[in-house]
Write an enzyme that holds these catalytic residues in place. Sequence first.
Site, PDB file in Angstrom:
ATOM      1  N   GLY A  10       0.850  -1.176  -0.074  1.00 14.24           N
ATOM      2  CA  GLY A  10      -0.197  -0.044  -0.047  1.00 14.24           C
ATOM      3  C   GLY A  10       0.927   1.120   0.113  1.00 14.24           C
ATOM      4  N   ALA A  11       0.876   2.138  -1.079  1.00 15.16           N
ATOM      5  CA  ALA A  11       1.793   3.151  -1.218  1.00 15.16           C
ATOM      6  C   ALA A  11       0.984   4.575  -1.098  1.00 15.16           C
ATOM      7  CB  ALA A  11       2.507   3.109  -2.386  1.00 15.16           C
ATOM      8  N   GLY A  15       1.462   4.598   3.756  1.00 13.25           N
ATOM      9  CA  GLY A  15       2.709   3.781   3.085  1.00 13.25           C
ATOM     10  C   GLY A  15       3.795   4.920   2.721  1.00 13.25           C
ATOM     11  N   ASP A  34       2.262  -1.193  -4.699  1.00 11.38           N
ATOM     12  CA  ASP A  34       0.679  -0.857  -4.636  1.00 11.38           C
ATOM     13  C   ASP A  34       0.228  -1.714  -5.935  1.00 11.38           C
ATOM     14  OD1 ASP A  34      -2.024   0.535  -4.691  1.00 11.38           O
ATOM     15  OD2 ASP A  34      -0.877   1.723  -3.347  1.00 11.38           O
ATOM     16  N   ARG A  91     -14.680   2.156  11.468  1.00 17.17           N
ATOM     17  CA  ARG A  91     -13.861   1.304  10.638  1.00 17.17           C
ATOM     18  C   ARG A  91     -14.338   0.117  10.490  1.00 17.17           C
ATOM     19  NH1 ARG A  91     -11.323   3.472  15.571  1.00 17.17           N
ATOM     20  NH2 ARG A  91      -9.442   5.008  15.252  1.00 17.17           N
ATOM     21  N   ASN A  98     -12.258  -4.097   2.522  1.00 11.52           N
ATOM     22  CA  ASN A  98     -10.851  -4.347   2.824  1.00 11.52           C
ATOM     23  C   ASN A  98     -10.607  -5.830   3.076  1.00 11.52           C
ATOM     24  OD1 ASN A  98     -10.082  -1.758   2.610  1.00 11.52           O
ATOM     25  ND2 ASN A  98      -9.884  -1.267   4.823  1.00 11.52           N
ATOM     26  N   ILE A 121      -1.844  -2.896   9.491  1.00 13.02           N
ATOM     27  CA  ILE A 121      -2.456  -1.361   9.672  1.00 13.02           C
ATOM     28  C   ILE A 121      -3.871  -1.342   9.310  1.00 13.02           C
ATOM     29  CG2 ILE A 121      -2.254   0.830   9.781  1.00 13.02           C
ATOM     30  CD1 ILE A 121       0.820   0.545   9.684  1.00 13.02           C
ATOM     31  N   HIS A 178      -9.196  -1.791  18.482  1.00 17.96           N
ATOM     32  CA  HIS A 178      -9.136  -0.540  17.793  1.00 17.96           C
ATOM     33  C   HIS A 178     -10.406   0.034  17.338  1.00 17.96           C
ATOM     34  CE1 HIS A 178      -6.597   2.463  16.040  1.00 17.96           C
ATOM     35  NE2 HIS A 178      -6.691   2.219  14.976  1.00 17.96           N
TER      36      HIS A 178
HETATM   37  N1  APR Z   1      -2.375  -4.505  -2.630  1.00 19.38           N
HETATM   38  C1  APR Z   1      -1.832  -3.400  -2.480  1.00 19.38           C
HETATM   39  N2  APR Z   1      -2.167  -2.211  -2.365  1.00 19.38           N
HETATM   40  C2  APR Z   1      -3.440  -2.013  -2.405  1.00 19.38           C
HETATM   41  C3  APR Z   1      -4.226  -3.007  -2.671  1.00 19.38           C
HETATM   42  C4  APR Z   1      -3.912  -4.271  -2.670  1.00 19.38           C
HETATM   43  N3  APR Z   1      -4.436  -5.643  -3.171  1.00 19.38           N
HETATM   44  N4  APR Z   1      -5.649  -2.544  -2.609  1.00 19.38           N
HETATM   45  C5  APR Z   1      -5.458  -1.229  -2.321  1.00 19.38           C
HETATM   46  N5  APR Z   1      -4.079  -1.021  -2.266  1.00 19.38           N
HETATM   47  C6  APR Z   1      -3.644   0.090  -1.876  1.00 19.38           C
HETATM   48  C7  APR Z   1      -4.306   1.547  -2.573  1.00 19.38           C
HETATM   49  O1  APR Z   1      -4.367   1.297  -4.249  1.00 19.38           O
HETATM   50  C8  APR Z   1      -3.916   2.871  -2.051  1.00 19.38           C
HETATM   51  O2  APR Z   1      -2.734   3.326  -2.722  1.00 19.38           O
HETATM   52  O3  APR Z   1      -3.714   0.566  -0.613  1.00 19.38           O
HETATM   53  C9  APR Z   1      -3.310   2.364  -0.751  1.00 19.38           C
HETATM   54  C10 APR Z   1      -4.058   2.773   0.432  1.00 19.38           C
HETATM   55  O4  APR Z   1      -3.715   4.076   0.729  1.00 19.38           O
HETATM   56  P1  APR Z   1      -4.681   5.394   1.072  1.00 19.38           P
HETATM   57  O5  APR Z   1      -5.999   5.052   0.306  1.00 19.38           O
HETATM   58  O6  APR Z   1      -3.921   6.502   1.301  1.00 19.38           O
HETATM   59  O7  APR Z   1      -4.897   4.821   2.535  1.00 19.38           O
HETATM   60  P2  APR Z   1      -4.253   4.938   3.974  1.00 19.38           P
HETATM   61  O8  APR Z   1      -4.465   6.572   4.742  1.00 19.38           O
HETATM   62  O9  APR Z   1      -2.795   4.986   3.706  1.00 19.38           O
HETATM   63  O10 APR Z   1      -4.917   4.016   4.865  1.00 19.38           O
HETATM   64  C11 APR Z   1      -4.597   2.607   4.576  1.00 19.38           C
HETATM   65  O11 APR Z   1      -4.996   1.920   6.889  1.00 19.38           O
HETATM   66  O12 APR Z   1      -5.320   2.992   8.951  1.00 19.38           O
HETATM   67  C12 APR Z   1      -5.973   2.287   7.919  1.00 19.38           C
HETATM   68  O13 APR Z   1      -8.068   2.778   7.977  1.00 19.38           O
HETATM   69  C13 APR Z   1      -6.893   2.782   7.266  1.00 19.38           C
HETATM   70  O14 APR Z   1      -7.244   0.895   5.980  1.00 19.38           O
HETATM   71  C14 APR Z   1      -7.077   2.018   5.775  1.00 19.38           C
HETATM   72  C15 APR Z   1      -5.513   1.665   5.634  1.00 19.38           C
END
Ligand code: APR
Length: 313
Positions: A10-11, A15, A34, A91, A98, A121, A178
């Site tokens: 997850g970037a 990330g 990602d 959440r 998710n 996370i 959480h």
């Molecule tokens: N594999 C890898 N990355 C993925 C996948 C996957 N199968 N599916 C989605 N992603 C990526 C998305 O493309 C996105 O870039 O996960 C990233 C999540 O980043 P953000 O949308 O910026 O979310 P963020 O604020 O980083 O939170 C991520 O952590 O705290 C928790 O509730 C929050 O569930 C959320 C997670």
Amino acid sequence: MSRNKIALIGAGNIGGELANLCVAKQLGDVVLFDIPPKESFAKGKALDLEQASALSGSDAKVIGSSNWEDCAGASVLIITAGIPRKPGQSRDDLVATNLPIIRNVADNAKKYCPDAFVIVISNPLDAMVYEFKRRTGWDKSKVVGMAGALDSARFQLFLAREAGVSVKDVRAPVLGGHGDDMVPLLRYTTINGMPVGQLIAKAKLDELVARTRKGGGEIVGLMGTSAYFAPAAGAIAMAESFLLNQKRLLACAAYLEGEYGYNDLYMGVPVVIGAGGIEKVIELELDAEEKAMLAKSAGSVQTIVDVVKKTEG
Ligand code: APR
């Protein structure tokens, strides 16, 4: 000796900040992973971070990728894959989106990173880390959820500001799931060893407990998305303790097999993290009120875990 590899799945917002901290602390080389539509974004973020490292003087390498092969050999995997909350969402509202994502990540992690210490996370945290462990079948010592470190940090900040003391001197464990019924443990909260009740009035403490429980929601309300600096800092404290065998005692979501009277459940408890992963779960003595709060929190976690267990996949 080659450097450790840290794969960040997850970037997005968290990330990116995780990568920034890994580079700043020179914890190892970083893969910012990602999905394919976000690969170019991940590569751009990685390049930006590497350029920043030329100014900070860190030699850690950062690459962006959507190829799991690039994550192979990682010592640590930190998972933020999934969607974050929007204002008004809990959440638990994220589970439908998710859950398939964490399953996909678990399958690939099992194939490409079988030796990694895993920090989840993604929310709803306790259910997502439960599913990751169930799906991979990995040992409980190497799969942990980041929540307590963040919830404790929030509580510690509020207490430090109220008491007018350094954040360094406040210790405030927060246990349980959480979610909004997490369990801040006032009886174990101290300011450099002094019981917090001697420095802050009870009514104020109750207010700060309530603010901590809604701490994530407060930020979602302000920003329109989830927090990322503090969650990343929480996970990095855990990763660092593993990589450097620091044996820090931190509140984390750990797999329980009888501890605190719970079985087959992930929930926030104090643990020791060292080179062996979760090396120990600390069982604190709780009074009747604290036990009741933990039971309520465990009930909420169990409800969402039951949803996960019922869903095919
Ligand atoms: N594999 C890898 N990355 C993925 C996948 C996957 N199968 N599916 C989605 N992603 C990526 C998305 O493309 C996105 O870039 O996960 C990233 C999540 O980043 P953000 O949308 O910026 O979310 P963020 O604020 O980083 O939170 C991520 O952590 O705290 C928790 O509730 C929050 O569930 C959320 C997670």
